[in-house]
Design a protein around this motif. Structure first.
Motif, mmCIF file in Angstrom:
data_model
loop_
_atom_site.group_PDB
_atom_site.id
_atom_site.type_symbol
_atom_site.label_atom_id
_atom_site.label_comp_id
_atom_site.label_asym_id
_atom_site.label_seq_id
_atom_site.Cartn_x
_atom_site.Cartn_y
_atom_site.Cartn_z
ATOM 1 N N TYR A 1 -4.225 8.788 -8.609
ATOM 2 C CA TYR A 1 -4.124 9.441 -7.308
ATOM 3 C C TYR A 1 -4.474 8.512 -6.151
ATOM 4 C CZ TYR A 1 -3.950 13.623 -10.192
ATOM 5 O OH TYR A 1 -3.584 14.556 -11.124
ATOM 6 N N ASP A 2 -5.008 7.342 -6.468
ATOM 7 C CA ASP A 2 -5.370 6.380 -5.429
ATOM 8 C C ASP A 2 -4.245 5.377 -5.272
ATOM 9 O OD1 ASP A 2 -6.604 4.476 -3.761
ATOM 10 O OD2 ASP A 2 -8.567 5.054 -4.531
ATOM 11 N N LEU B 1 -4.758 -3.748 -13.669
ATOM 12 C CA LEU B 1 -5.491 -2.774 -14.459
ATOM 13 C C LEU B 1 -6.167 -1.852 -13.453
ATOM 14 C CD1 LEU B 1 -6.689 -1.597 -17.032
ATOM 15 C CD2 LEU B 1 -8.520 -3.308 -16.887
ATOM 16 N N LYS B 2 -5.716 -0.617 -13.388
ATOM 17 C CA LYS B 2 -6.177 0.327 -12.377
ATOM 18 C C LYS B 2 -6.901 1.475 -13.063
ATOM 19 C CE LYS B 2 -4.389 3.280 -8.671
ATOM 20 N NZ LYS B 2 -3.162 3.804 -8.042
ATOM 21 N N LEU C 1 -7.517 -6.590 -11.065
ATOM 22 C CA LEU C 1 -8.250 -5.362 -11.361
ATOM 23 C C LEU C 1 -8.409 -4.521 -10.102
ATOM 24 C CD1 LEU C 1 -10.172 -3.601 -13.178
ATOM 25 C CD2 LEU C 1 -12.036 -5.086 -12.383
ATOM 26 N N PHE C 2 -8.101 -3.244 -10.240
ATOM 27 C CA PHE C 2 -8.379 -2.269 -9.186
ATOM 28 C C PHE C 2 -9.371 -1.280 -9.775
ATOM 29 C CE2 PHE C 2 -7.762 1.804 -7.137
ATOM 30 C CZ PHE C 2 -7.671 1.483 -5.802
ATOM 31 N N LEU C 3 -10.604 -1.280 -9.262
ATOM 32 C CA LEU C 3 -11.663 -0.487 -9.869
ATOM 33 C C LEU C 3 -12.254 0.495 -8.871
ATOM 34 C CD1 LEU C 3 -13.400 -0.045 -12.403
ATOM 35 C CD2 LEU C 3 -14.972 -1.785 -11.521
ATOM 36 N N SER C 4 -12.180 1.763 -9.223
ATOM 37 C CA SER C 4 -12.771 2.830 -8.424
ATOM 38 C C SER C 4 -13.721 3.610 -9.324
ATOM 39 C CB SER C 4 -11.676 3.728 -7.846
ATOM 40 O OG SER C 4 -12.236 4.720 -7.003
ATOM 41 N N SER C 5 -14.288 4.691 -8.798
ATOM 42 C CA SER C 5 -15.212 5.465 -9.620
ATOM 43 C C SER C 5 -15.532 6.798 -8.986
ATOM 44 C CB SER C 5 -16.526 4.681 -9.814
ATOM 45 O OG SER C 5 -17.416 5.405 -10.650
ATOM 46 N N GLY C 6 -15.833 7.768 -9.837
ATOM 47 C CA GLY C 6 -16.503 8.967 -9.366
ATOM 48 C C GLY C 6 -17.933 8.588 -8.998
ATOM 49 N N ILE C 7 -18.581 9.395 -8.199
ATOM 50 C CA ILE C 7 -19.943 9.075 -7.757
ATOM 51 C C ILE C 7 -20.941 9.749 -8.689
ATOM 52 C CG2 ILE C 7 -21.600 9.196 -5.862
ATOM 53 C CD1 ILE C 7 -19.229 9.292 -3.941
#
Length: 419
Positions: free
Chosen positions: A19-20, A59-60, A108-114
């Motif tokens: 979704y990002d 890598l997302k 690398l594309f790195l996101s996260s829930g908090i």
């Protein structure tokens, strides 16, 4: 290593990251050194396109889809009954290196829930990037999501290891955010942007004096807004985007049509999605603001709050401002040439160069490659008169759509591939 468990985590956390959309890598020039891995110079991630037209990949993933917040528009909200998973720092590092060695990715594309707190989450993201840079000597592209509410000190450290940082503003207006994410505060999104912007300026000024100063976030920062989750107009969206460009020197603002993920009275009904065309028109408007010299108030204002879905925003503006036309192609300044429908910035450059040696006629303009089915209604040149004569804006619009519909659609599709 439990490969089956890693595979399951990858399926869950890669799907949650889809979704990002704010993952363009343009702008970074990190060179490979000391026989390390990867090279982000001219390269990118996320099946995006580099300036020379190459398609590149990433890598997302999310570090975890566990989240302490309950934002109505988010699939990973704490009240949603979904499978939860989380990577360790070393697992993300190993995945990145192994995928890169197999030529699956270029970054690398790195996101996260908090989880726990914004600072704890941001610190974990930084550890991934730090290990890749310092322990694995990885020189490929790294994009880290800035966590709303994270401290300035963590944001400053993040930019030393990441090529780009981005914090998603999520909802374009304060009112919309308060409605759909009451636990979040708008200022928590703004503070990381401000910290990154200040750090970029600081490191840039220091590097002019001390050449050994490390590079800080060479690809800058970006943000993303969800379109259509609340009742915001296109004007609301683009005025917010314009604010971020001017205030925080954003490299890009991305627009993501809301996909209904919850049966909530505050949100659009399940089964209704934002038309792709609305996203496209917002991106085209964004392009006009950044590269064509338009002011946002010229395109969207209290009398024209939403973009025309039938035609692109430059043509729409021209039809509302016929008093500024026709434009003499052989005499007009660069700013006005860029406002002619069907004339892109590359064509503007060609016109300015060619007319130094001769007056340009219709055949010359065709050879340059401008879209004649649109531009002919707005220009004069040495070989033909102004085409619109006494036509009304509605008549011009109809003739453009009817006479060149297939070509118009093809050109439009090609332009969208850039986004």
């Amino acid at each position: 290593m439990n490969y089956e468990r890693i595979k399951e985590k990858l399926e869950i956390l890669a799907d949650a990251a889809k979704y990002d959309v704010s993952c363009s890598s343009r702008g970074s020039k990190r060179q490979n050194k000391n026989k390390g891995l990867g090279d982000s110079s001219g390269m990118g991630i996320c099946h995006s396109y580099t300036e020379d037209g190459r398609c590149v990949s990433l890598l997302k993933i999310l570090l975890t889809n566990v989240c302490i917040f309950d934002c109505a528009y988010c699939v990973t909200r704490k009240s949603n009954d979904i499978k939860r998973a989380g990577f360790t720092v070393q697992e993300v590092v190993d995945l990145t290196i192994n995928f890169y060695r197999r030529n699956y990715i270029e970054g690398l594309f790195l996101s996260s829930g908090i989880f726990t707190s914004p600072d704890a989450t941001m610190e974990r993201l930084i550890r991934v990037a730090k290990k890749l840079r310092l322990e694995e000597n990885f020189n490929g592209y790294i994009h880290l999501k800035s966590i709303p509410g994270a401290s300035d000190e963590l944001m400053q450290e993040a930019g030393l290891y990441a090529d780009r940082l981005s914090v998603n503003i999520e909802i374009p207006t304060k009112e919309g955010l308060k409605l759909l994410a009451p636990d979040k505060d708008h200022k928590d999104f703004i503070q990381p942007m401000k910290a990154v912007k200040n750090a970029i300026d600081l490191y840039k000024s220091e590097k002019e004096i001390i050449k050994s100063t490390p590079i800080y976030a060479p690809a800058g920062q970006s943000t993303q807004m969800i379109v259509g989750a609340t009742g915001e107009s296109d004007r609301d969206i683009m005025y917010s985007a314009n604010f971020f460009y001017n205030k925080f020197q954003m490299k890009r603002v991305y627009y993501s049509g809301y996909i209904p993920v919850a049966d909530d009275s505050r949100l659009p009904a399940i089964g209704t999605e934002v038309p792709m065309m609305r996203e496209n028109r917002l991106y085209q408007t964004d392009w006009l603001l950044r590269f064509y010299g338009f002011d946002v108030r010229e395109i969207l204002n209290e009398h024209h709050q939403n973009l025309d879905m039938d035609i692109d925003p430059k043509l729409s503006w021209a039809l509302r401002n016929l008093d500024q036309f026709p434009i003499d192609i052989n005499r007009a300044e660069k700013r006005m040439l860029a406002r002619i429908p069907g004339v892109g910035m590359k064509s503007v450059g060609k016109i300015l160069s060619a007319r130094r040696y001769r007056k340009l006629g219709w055949d010359h303009l065709k050879a340059i490659g401008i879209s004649m089915n649109r531009s002919k209604y707005f220009i004069t040149c040495s070989s033909r008169e102004f085409e619109s004569r006494d036509l009304t804006p509605i008549q011009i619009k109809s003739q453009i759509l009817l006479s060149g519909s297939s070509k118009y659609s093809k050109n439009f599709t090609n332009q969208l591939s850039l986004f």
